[in-house]
Design an enzyme around this catalytic site. Structure first.
Site, mmCIF file in Angstrom:
data_model
loop_
_atom_site.group_PDB
_atom_site.id
_atom_site.type_symbol
_atom_site.label_atom_id
_atom_site.label_comp_id
_atom_site.label_asym_id
_atom_site.label_seq_id
_atom_site.Cartn_x
_atom_site.Cartn_y
_atom_site.Cartn_z
ATOM 1 N N GLU A 155 0.854 -1.199 0.000
ATOM 2 C CA GLU A 155 0.000 0.000 0.000
ATOM 3 C C GLU A 155 0.881 1.236 0.000
ATOM 4 O O GLU A 155 1.947 1.242 0.599
ATOM 5 C CB GLU A 155 -0.956 -0.024 1.198
ATOM 6 C CG GLU A 155 -0.303 -0.127 2.572
ATOM 7 C CD GLU A 155 0.177 1.181 3.128
ATOM 8 O OE1 GLU A 155 -0.221 2.222 2.599
ATOM 9 O OE2 GLU A 155 0.983 1.152 4.076
ATOM 10 N N CYS A 282 5.129 5.051 9.225
ATOM 11 C CA CYS A 282 5.850 4.356 8.144
ATOM 12 C C CYS A 282 7.314 4.748 7.985
ATOM 13 O O CYS A 282 8.185 3.885 7.990
ATOM 14 C CB CYS A 282 5.134 4.572 6.824
ATOM 15 S SG CYS A 282 3.642 3.598 6.701
#
Ligand code: UDX
Length: 453
Positions: A155, A282
């Site tokens: 993703e 992230c």
């Protein structure tokens, strides 16, 4: 298509709801029963724009459960979207995802053919996933269960615009060592690739977008694409921050420099916003994981290590700038506007604000905090005295010696600066995101401090 999404979080929910909108039947499986109960009542358990509206639109073809056995009945594709947070050695913690693989292996039916992994995993994990799920197979199609093909579909969605990024991505990456896996997942995404779906009213298609590129590749390359993309973006931000620090010494303006270099199509203007650096779930985790993985192969990733150093230094430099203005911080009142790692999310993971607040507290400051969505979450996480929070931004600003803007929420750009001036004890405003109108602030009598300006 009957699809199960394991993990109803920041990645799973936008992915599953978008697939439901495109005409699939979706079952969300999550071990967090509180979350599942909320979702069954139509409530989204965290802040992310348009998920409520999307759930409302798709409620007839989505279900929620904590139970794998009933959840996997009739399912032909499972998406894994669970968290892989960093462990104490900065490597992704695979406990959750391995448990998920075991459960899928255990409860898969004859109908289940594909397991698609969206979680960020160490390179090579896809092969391990394949073995974990298929472990009771010596040959294909036995014991009333199917042989499962594993696909990696990383993703790239950004929190705060997760649904938009799901419908209108820059690209879709599908990796598998088995061609049928690539074909099945590519087929599933064909409405997005061909952009031939009717957009939801609240998420209009960007002008001129008529197709989305799809990269089909092997399992290992797909896994590496995810890490390399995040590392590159993280390096780009650290690069501009390093140049911003130089700008301050030589007297340049980083916004002008970013514009000047960003117009070079080989460079591009995006992700050249200087400030207090990246945060979130992230960039920090993935850059450290990549460094650790490379070490296992005897490789040192110099550029990515440097990007991390630059990034986390920004959180200290900004406090040094404050001290040059107001001196010792003991007993000073400092306002913090913005806690989330970026606007339009309530996510506080690796948020620069948290480090900055802790440093201010350790130097004896009294810290007053505000955030339009993550204030309560932050206050419930902290047990520190000397912190005051209020949902009224002006109450937070009142009596402050200096104010930091750490998240570029719109409400901070639109503050009534005359009122702010009257309410504050001091006149220092530190714009950690270069988001405010510098000229207006200076004209209003503030000492304005940005990053690289
Ligand atoms: C990121 C990636 O963009 C996404 O593709 C991936 O799937 C997950 O990680 P996200 O963490 O949601 O997404 O946020 P992003 O918009 O990329 O911003 C990350 C951080 O960098 C934020 O703290 C942001 O404020 C900061 N940032 C971003 C900058 O400091 N300068 C910039 O120019 C851009």
């Amino acid at each position: 298509m009957n699809i199960a999404i394991v993990g109803a979080g920041y990645v799973g929910l936008p992915t599953g709801l978008a697939l439901a909108y495109l005409g699939n039947d979706i079952v969300f499986i999550d071990v967090d029963s509180e979350k599942i109960e909320l979702l069954k009542k139509g409530k989204i358990p965290f802040y992310e724009p348009y998920l409520n509206e999307m759930l409302n639109l798709t409620k007839d073809n989505v279900k929620f459960t904590t139970d794998y056995k009933s959840g996997l009945k009739n399912i032909s594709i499972v998406f894994i979207c669970v968290g892989t947070p960093a462990d104490e050695n900065w490597k992704p913690n695979l406990t959750n995802i391995k448990a998920v693989a075991e459960m899928i292996g255990e409860y898969r039916t004859k109908k289940l053919e594909y397991v698609v992994n969206k979680s960020t995993v160490p390179i090579g994990f896809g092969k391990m996933l394949h073995n974990l799920i298929n472990k009771d197979h010596t040959s294909k199609h036995i014991k009333g269960k199917n042989y499962i093909t594993v696909v990696s579909n990383p993703e790239f969605l950004r929190e705060g615009s997760a649904l938009y990024d799901t419908f209108y991505p820059d690209r879709i990456v599908v990796g598998s060592d088995e061609i049928n896996g690539i074909e099945a997942v590519s087929q599933l995404y064909s409405p997005i690739v061909n952009q031939n779906f009717t957009p939801p009213s609240f998420l209009q298609r960007p002008n001129g977008l008529s197709a989305v590129p799809i990269v089909t590749t092997d399992l290992c390359s797909a896994e590496l694409i995810k890490y390399a993309a995040n590392a590159f973006l993280a390096m780009k931000i650290s690069f501009i921050n390093e140049i911003a620090n130089l700008c301050e010494k030589v007297g340049g303006d980083i916004n002008e420099v970013a514009k000047g270099i960003g117009l070079d199509s080989r460079i591009g203007r995006k992700f050249l916003n200087a400030g207090i650096g990246w945060g979130g779930s992230c960039f920090g985790k993935d850059t450290s994981a990549l460094i650790e993985m490379a070490k296992e192969y005897g490789l040192k990733l110099h550029m990515i290590e440097a990007a991390r150093i630059v990034n986390y230094n920004q959180r200290t430099i900004i406090i040094e700038k404050l001290k040059t203005q107001i001196g010792n911080l003991a007993n000073k009142s400092i306002g913090i506007l913005g806690l989330s790692f970026k606007p339009n999310t309530d996510d506080l993971r690796d948020a620069p604000a948290i480090d900055i607040i802790n440093k201010l507290l350790s130097e004896g400051a009294y810290v007053k905090v505000h955030d339009p969505v993550s204030l309560q979450k932050f206050l419930s996480m902290t047990n520190k005295s000397n912190i005051y929070g209020n949902t009224d931004v002006y109450k937070v600003i009142e009596g402050c010696d200096a104010v930091f803007v750490l998240t570029e929420w719109d409400i901070y750009k639109e503050l009534d600066w005359q009122m702010v001036k009257r309410l504050m004890r001091g006149n220092v405003v530190i714009d950690g995101r270069n988001a405010l109108n510098r000229e207006l602030l200076i004209k209003s009598g503030f000492i304005y401090i940005g990053v690289g300006r």
